[in-house]
Design a protein around this motif. Structure first.
Motif, PDB file in Angstrom:
ATOM      1  N   GLU A  78     -17.629  13.767   0.720  1.00 17.93           N
ATOM      2  CA  GLU A  78     -18.769  13.108   0.074  1.00 17.93           C
ATOM      3  C   GLU A  78     -19.993  14.018   0.045  1.00 17.93           C
ATOM      4  OE1 GLU A  78     -19.621   9.095   1.267  1.00 17.93           O
ATOM      5  OE2 GLU A  78     -17.477   8.610   1.371  1.00 17.93           O
TER       6      GLU A  78
ATOM      7  N   ARG B 187     -21.782  15.296  -3.404  1.00 15.22           N
ATOM      8  CA  ARG B 187     -23.215  15.109  -3.688  1.00 15.22           C
ATOM      9  C   ARG B 187     -23.875  16.441  -4.066  1.00 15.22           C
ATOM     10  NH1 ARG B 187     -24.299   9.990  -2.658  1.00 15.22           N
ATOM     11  NH2 ARG B 187     -23.130   8.950  -1.031  1.00 15.22           N
TER      12      ARG B 187
ATOM     13  N   GLU C 254     -11.463   4.707  -1.050  1.00 15.80           N
ATOM     14  CA  GLU C 254     -12.807   5.019  -0.548  1.00 15.80           C
ATOM     15  C   GLU C 254     -13.381   6.256  -1.243  1.00 15.80           C
ATOM     16  OE1 GLU C 254     -15.027   5.870   3.738  1.00 15.80           O
ATOM     17  OE2 GLU C 254     -12.880   5.467   3.693  1.00 15.80           O
ATOM     18  N   SER C 255     -12.559   7.276  -1.410  1.00 13.72           N
ATOM     19  CA  SER C 255     -13.011   8.512  -2.066  1.00 13.72           C
ATOM     20  C   SER C 255     -13.298   8.288  -3.545  1.00 13.72           C
ATOM     21  CB  SER C 255     -11.967   9.614  -1.906  1.00 13.72           C
ATOM     22  OG  SER C 255     -11.874   9.995  -0.565  1.00 13.72           O
TER      23      SER C 255
ATOM     24  N   GLN D 299     -14.161   5.479  -4.965  1.00 10.68           N
ATOM     25  CA  GLN D 299     -15.390   4.676  -5.056  1.00 10.68           C
ATOM     26  C   GLN D 299     -16.620   5.533  -4.783  1.00 10.68           C
ATOM     27  OE1 GLN D 299     -15.706   1.646  -6.270  1.00 10.68           O
ATOM     28  NE2 GLN D 299     -17.914   1.808  -6.020  1.00 10.68           N
ATOM     29  N   ALA D 300     -16.547   6.417  -3.795  1.00  8.67           N
ATOM     30  CA  ALA D 300     -17.679   7.302  -3.488  1.00  8.67           C
ATOM     31  C   ALA D 300     -17.981   8.198  -4.687  1.00  8.67           C
ATOM     32  CB  ALA D 300     -17.378   8.138  -2.252  1.00  8.67           C
TER      33      ALA D 300
ATOM     34  N   ARG E  68     -17.403   7.592  -7.825  1.00  5.56           N
ATOM     35  CA  ARG E  68     -18.020   6.762  -8.889  1.00  5.56           C
ATOM     36  C   ARG E  68     -19.501   6.525  -8.607  1.00  5.56           C
ATOM     37  NH1 ARG E  68     -12.911   3.148  -9.732  1.00  5.56           N
ATOM     38  NH2 ARG E  68     -12.018   4.276 -11.484  1.00  5.56           N
ATOM     39  N   GLU E  69     -19.829   6.277  -7.357  1.00  5.07           N
ATOM     40  CA  GLU E  69     -21.235   6.054  -6.994  1.00  5.07           C
ATOM     41  C   GLU E  69     -22.050   7.335  -7.162  1.00  5.07           C
ATOM     42  OE1 GLU E  69     -21.321   4.385  -3.053  1.00  5.07           O
ATOM     43  OE2 GLU E  69     -20.082   2.677  -3.674  1.00  5.07           O
ATOM     44  N   ILE E  70     -21.499   8.446  -6.732  1.00  7.33           N
ATOM     45  CA  ILE E  70     -22.208   9.720  -6.808  1.00  7.33           C
ATOM     46  C   ILE E  70     -22.439  10.133  -8.259  1.00  7.33           C
ATOM     47  CG2 ILE E  70     -21.962  12.202  -6.324  1.00  7.33           C
ATOM     48  CD1 ILE E  70     -20.550  11.273  -3.661  1.00  7.33           C
ATOM     49  N   TYR E  71     -21.434   9.895  -9.098  1.00  8.82           N
ATOM     50  CA  TYR E  71     -21.532  10.287 -10.505  1.00  8.82           C
ATOM     51  C   TYR E  71     -21.937   9.128 -11.416  1.00  8.82           C
ATOM     52  CZ  TYR E  71     -19.750  14.889  -9.393  1.00  8.82           C
ATOM     53  OH  TYR E  71     -19.619  16.160  -8.887  1.00  8.82           O
ATOM     54  N   GLN E  72     -22.565   8.115 -10.838  1.00  8.16           N
ATOM     55  CA  GLN E  72     -23.023   6.956 -11.616  1.00  8.16           C
ATOM     56  C   GLN E  72     -23.900   7.351 -12.813  1.00  8.16           C
ATOM     57  OE1 GLN E  72     -21.854   3.900 -11.293  1.00  8.16           O
ATOM     58  NE2 GLN E  72     -23.076   3.202 -13.009  1.00  8.16           N
TER      59      GLN E  72
ATOM     60  N   GLU F 238     -23.342   5.951 -16.583  1.00 10.41           N
ATOM     61  CA  GLU F 238     -24.413   5.290 -17.338  1.00 10.41           C
ATOM     62  C   GLU F 238     -24.679   6.003 -18.662  1.00 10.41           C
ATOM     63  OE1 GLU F 238     -27.695   5.091 -14.594  1.00 10.41           O
ATOM     64  OE2 GLU F 238     -26.632   3.646 -13.318  1.00 10.41           O
TER      65      GLU F 238
END
Length: 185
Positions: free
Chosen positions: A56, A60, A113-114, A116-117, A119-123, A127
């Motif tokens: 993660e 980032r 978990e990876s 999902q992480a 997806r959040e990091i590259y949100q 968008e």
């Protein structure tokens, strides 16, 4: 993230980059980080938790480079910056640091978990693609498909560039334009 956590992650990254994941032990990590082995367990429950945190952390870092300059401008300008950032990614690599390809090969890279992480990091990318579909600038496709069609060629070009294959700016621009045309209406 505390300085101690950062110190542990940097030491783990160096060991894995130089010797491979299978050579990472808590004893070796403690020695490399200059700390007691028990200190590692204050921050990470086990090797898997450490690996997840390292993955993660590196994602980032990569996202900050890939997304640099994508906050403003037209949709096409933003997409162009992201695409070119990817095509330039990791051209000058430090042998003590994991490459993005190595990160994706670590155990657990494909677990829920990876994913999902990531997806959040590259949100911001998600968008951007959603905005393109909503404003009817992009073909009405799923964001995963848009991302693959648009960005995977840039990833492939970056990988080839790291292998020593040269592409000039005109060639990269032509490749970008093909990708852009593939997702736009």
């Amino acid at each position: 993230m505390s300085n101690k956590q950062q110190q542990i992650l940097l030491a783990a990254e160096s060991i894995i980059a130089q010797q491979g994941y299978h050579k990472l032990s808590m004893q070796k990590l403690a020695k490399q980080a200059g700390i007691a082995a028990g200190t590692i367990y204050r921050y990470f429950a086990d090797k898997e938790a450490l690996t997840q945190a390292l993955r993660e952390h590196k994602m980032r870092q990569a996202a900050s480079q890939v997304l640099a300059g994508s906050e403003s401008g037209t949709l096409q300008e933003r997409c162009h910056r992201v695409w070119m950032n990817i095509a330039q990614f990791e051209l000058e690599r430090d042998p003590d640091r994991l490459s993005y390809d190595q990160i994706n090969q670590l155990p657990g890279s494909n677990n829920q978990e990876s994913v999902q992480a990531a997806r959040e990091i590259y949100q911001p990318l998600i968008e951007m693609f959603n905005h393109g579909v909503a404003t009817q600038q992009f073909k009405p496709l799923d964001t995963e498909i848009l991302g693959c069609v648009f960005l995977e060629p840039a990833i492939g070009l970056a990988r080839r560039r790291r292998q020593g294959i040269e592409f000039n700016q005109e060639q990269l621009q032509q490749a970008y334009e093909l990708c852009w045309q593939s997702i736009t209406k």
